[in-house]
Design a protein around this motif. Structure first.
Motif, PDB file in Angstrom:
ATOM      1  N   LEU A 235      64.820 125.654  -5.836  1.00 30.43           N
ATOM      2  CA  LEU A 235      66.261 125.410  -5.814  1.00 30.43           C
ATOM      3  C   LEU A 235      66.712 124.718  -7.095  1.00 30.43           C
ATOM      4  O   LEU A 235      66.006 123.856  -7.634  1.00 30.43           O
ATOM      5  CB  LEU A 235      66.635 124.530  -4.621  1.00 30.43           C
ATOM      6  CG  LEU A 235      66.350 125.067  -3.223  1.00 30.43           C
ATOM      7  CD1 LEU A 235      66.824 124.054  -2.180  1.00 30.43           C
ATOM      8  CD2 LEU A 235      67.016 126.409  -2.997  1.00 30.43           C
ATOM      9  N   PRO A 236      67.893 125.060  -7.579  1.00 27.80           N
ATOM     10  CA  PRO A 236      68.483 124.276  -8.677  1.00 27.80           C
ATOM     11  C   PRO A 236      68.999 122.962  -8.107  1.00 27.80           C
ATOM     12  O   PRO A 236      68.973 122.742  -6.886  1.00 27.80           O
ATOM     13  CB  PRO A 236      69.636 125.164  -9.155  1.00 27.80           C
ATOM     14  CG  PRO A 236      70.049 125.892  -7.915  1.00 27.80           C
ATOM     15  CD  PRO A 236      68.774 126.154  -7.142  1.00 27.80           C
ATOM     16  N   ASN A 237      69.464 122.079  -8.958  1.00 28.53           N
ATOM     17  CA  ASN A 237      70.099 120.849  -8.472  1.00 28.53           C
ATOM     18  C   ASN A 237      71.384 121.211  -7.735  1.00 28.53           C
ATOM     19  O   ASN A 237      72.236 121.919  -8.276  1.00 28.53           O
ATOM     20  CB  ASN A 237      70.410 119.906  -9.633  1.00 28.53           C
ATOM     21  CG  ASN A 237      69.164 119.404 -10.320  1.00 28.53           C
ATOM     22  OD1 ASN A 237      68.081 119.424  -9.736  1.00 28.53           O
ATOM     23  ND2 ASN A 237      69.298 118.947 -11.558  1.00 28.53           N
ATOM     24  N   LEU A 238      71.536 120.749  -6.512  1.00 23.08           N
ATOM     25  CA  LEU A 238      72.714 121.057  -5.702  1.00 23.08           C
ATOM     26  C   LEU A 238      73.596 119.824  -5.578  1.00 23.08           C
ATOM     27  O   LEU A 238      73.152 118.779  -5.077  1.00 23.08           O
ATOM     28  CB  LEU A 238      72.293 121.526  -4.302  1.00 23.08           C
ATOM     29  CG  LEU A 238      71.402 122.758  -4.210  1.00 23.08           C
ATOM     30  CD1 LEU A 238      71.108 123.088  -2.754  1.00 23.08           C
ATOM     31  CD2 LEU A 238      72.056 123.951  -4.897  1.00 23.08           C
ATOM     32  N   ASP A 239      74.838 119.938  -6.038  1.00 26.46           N
ATOM     33  CA  ASP A 239      75.804 118.852  -5.899  1.00 26.46           C
ATOM     34  C   ASP A 239      76.608 119.095  -4.631  1.00 26.46           C
ATOM     35  O   ASP A 239      77.514 119.931  -4.607  1.00 26.46           O
ATOM     36  CB  ASP A 239      76.720 118.794  -7.118  1.00 26.46           C
ATOM     37  CG  ASP A 239      77.734 117.650  -7.031  1.00 26.46           C
ATOM     38  OD1 ASP A 239      77.658 116.879  -6.046  1.00 26.46           O
ATOM     39  OD2 ASP A 239      78.586 117.538  -7.928  1.00 26.46           O
ATOM     40  N   LEU A 240      76.276 118.379  -3.566  1.00 26.15           N
ATOM     41  CA  LEU A 240      76.960 118.520  -2.288  1.00 26.15           C
ATOM     42  C   LEU A 240      77.977 117.403  -2.063  1.00 26.15           C
ATOM     43  O   LEU A 240      78.457 117.229  -0.947  1.00 26.15           O
ATOM     44  CB  LEU A 240      75.936 118.523  -1.148  1.00 26.15           C
ATOM     45  CG  LEU A 240      74.889 119.643  -1.205  1.00 26.15           C
ATOM     46  CD1 LEU A 240      73.817 119.428  -0.129  1.00 26.15           C
ATOM     47  CD2 LEU A 240      75.540 121.009  -1.030  1.00 26.15           C
ATOM     48  N   THR A 241      78.319 116.685  -3.129  1.00 27.06           N
ATOM     49  CA  THR A 241      79.206 115.533  -3.012  1.00 27.06           C
ATOM     50  C   THR A 241      80.589 115.775  -3.612  1.00 27.06           C
ATOM     51  O   THR A 241      81.414 114.866  -3.610  1.00 27.06           O
ATOM     52  CB  THR A 241      78.583 114.304  -3.700  1.00 27.06           C
ATOM     53  OG1 THR A 241      78.473 114.560  -5.116  1.00 27.06           O
ATOM     54  CG2 THR A 241      77.200 114.006  -3.132  1.00 27.06           C
ATOM     55  N   ASN A 242      80.844 116.992  -4.112  1.00 26.28           N
ATOM     56  CA  ASN A 242      82.133 117.287  -4.742  1.00 26.28           C
ATOM     57  C   ASN A 242      83.186 117.505  -3.652  1.00 26.28           C
ATOM     58  O   ASN A 242      83.219 118.535  -2.992  1.00 26.28           O
ATOM     59  CB  ASN A 242      82.009 118.535  -5.627  1.00 26.28           C
ATOM     60  CG  ASN A 242      83.261 118.786  -6.447  1.00 26.28           C
ATOM     61  OD1 ASN A 242      84.375 118.743  -5.941  1.00 26.28           O
ATOM     62  ND2 ASN A 242      83.060 119.062  -7.728  1.00 26.28           N
TER      63      ASN A 242
END
Length: 255
Positions: free
Chosen positions: A191-198
């Protein structure tokens, strides 16, 4: 890829088959901003002027990669004709290489795309039917590959690299069903880095889901959002990998 690469990323693009396009009548477009009709050449010229003006305003990025995104309705032939003119306009900006990013194919299918663009006849160069078989086009994307012939063959003719951007469907499906934390460790590694905080991205996604899907339980909505974010981040990491000379934080792994 040199850091000066000029990249046209066309997501979910489509075009009429080459043979059909040759026989089709001339197409004109209506520009609502100028209130006038435009043909393909005029569109390309207008796009070129806009791209050059933007580059002049942002002189600091002249020697760095540029990424141009083109949205569309998948079955709107007019959108796809404009995409082809956009590719021509970007390619004509300078002598830096132009890459064409494809939402409909996976990063792992790159060898088939390279063979289509750069290979000779014995290795599948220019052979759309062989490209479809090698990439399992019908199950990977589903739309008739002939819809994309003009753009694919233009890339072949001008030696513009076609780049698969997307994550394999099986990986996205697994995230949708299990969530990121539920994946096996070997899958989490790709997996790539996942930004789930946007927050803005999350709110926009939830609004879309409310309009187009049945109500979901919180855990279902969370996993669905993680799967959508994976799609976005994976394609972004693919683009970063193609246009970057060295790995960067957030650019993902080999996948």
């Amino acid at each position: 890829t040199p850091a000066s690469t000029s990249t046209a990323t066309t997501v979910g693009m489509s075009a009429a088959p080459a043979a059909a396009a040759a026989a089709a009548p001339a197409v004109v477009y209506y520009d609502t901003r100028s209130g006038s009709y435009m043909d393909g050449g005029t569109i390309q010229s207008s796009l070129s002027k806009a791209l050059r003006a933007t580059r002049q305003k942002q002189a600091r990025v002249q020697s760095q990669p540029r990424v141009v995104f083109a949205g569309e309705e998948h079955n709107n032939a007019g959108h796809h004709r404009v995409q082809l003119e956009m590719i021509k306009a970007v390619d004509g900006l300078d002598d830096a290489p132009t890459l064409i990013g494809l939402e409909m194919l996976y990063r792992q299918q790159q060898p088939a795309l390279d063979a289509f663009v750069f290979g000779d006849a014995t290795s599948g160069g220019g052979d759309l039917s062989l490209l479809a078989r090698r990439t399992k086009w019908e199950t990977t994307w589903g739309y008739d590959i002939d819809l994309y012939a003009d753009i694919l063959l233009y890339a072949r003719e001008h030696r513009l690299r076609l780049c698969g951007l997307n994550a394999p469907y099986e990986l996205v499906k697994a995230v949708n069903e299990l969530g990121v934390d539920g994946l096996a460790p070997e899958l989490q590694e790709v997996l790539p880095n996942l930004d789930l905080t946007n927050r803005e991205h999350r709110e926009r996604y939830e609004e879309m889901m409310e309009m187009t899907h049945r109500p979901m339980r919180p855990v279902e909505l969370q996993r669905s959002y993680e799967a959508m974010t994976l799609w976005d981040e994976y394609m972004a990491s693919s683009i970063a990998g193609y246009i970057s000379t060295e790995p960067r934080a957030g650019a993902g792994r080999d996948g």
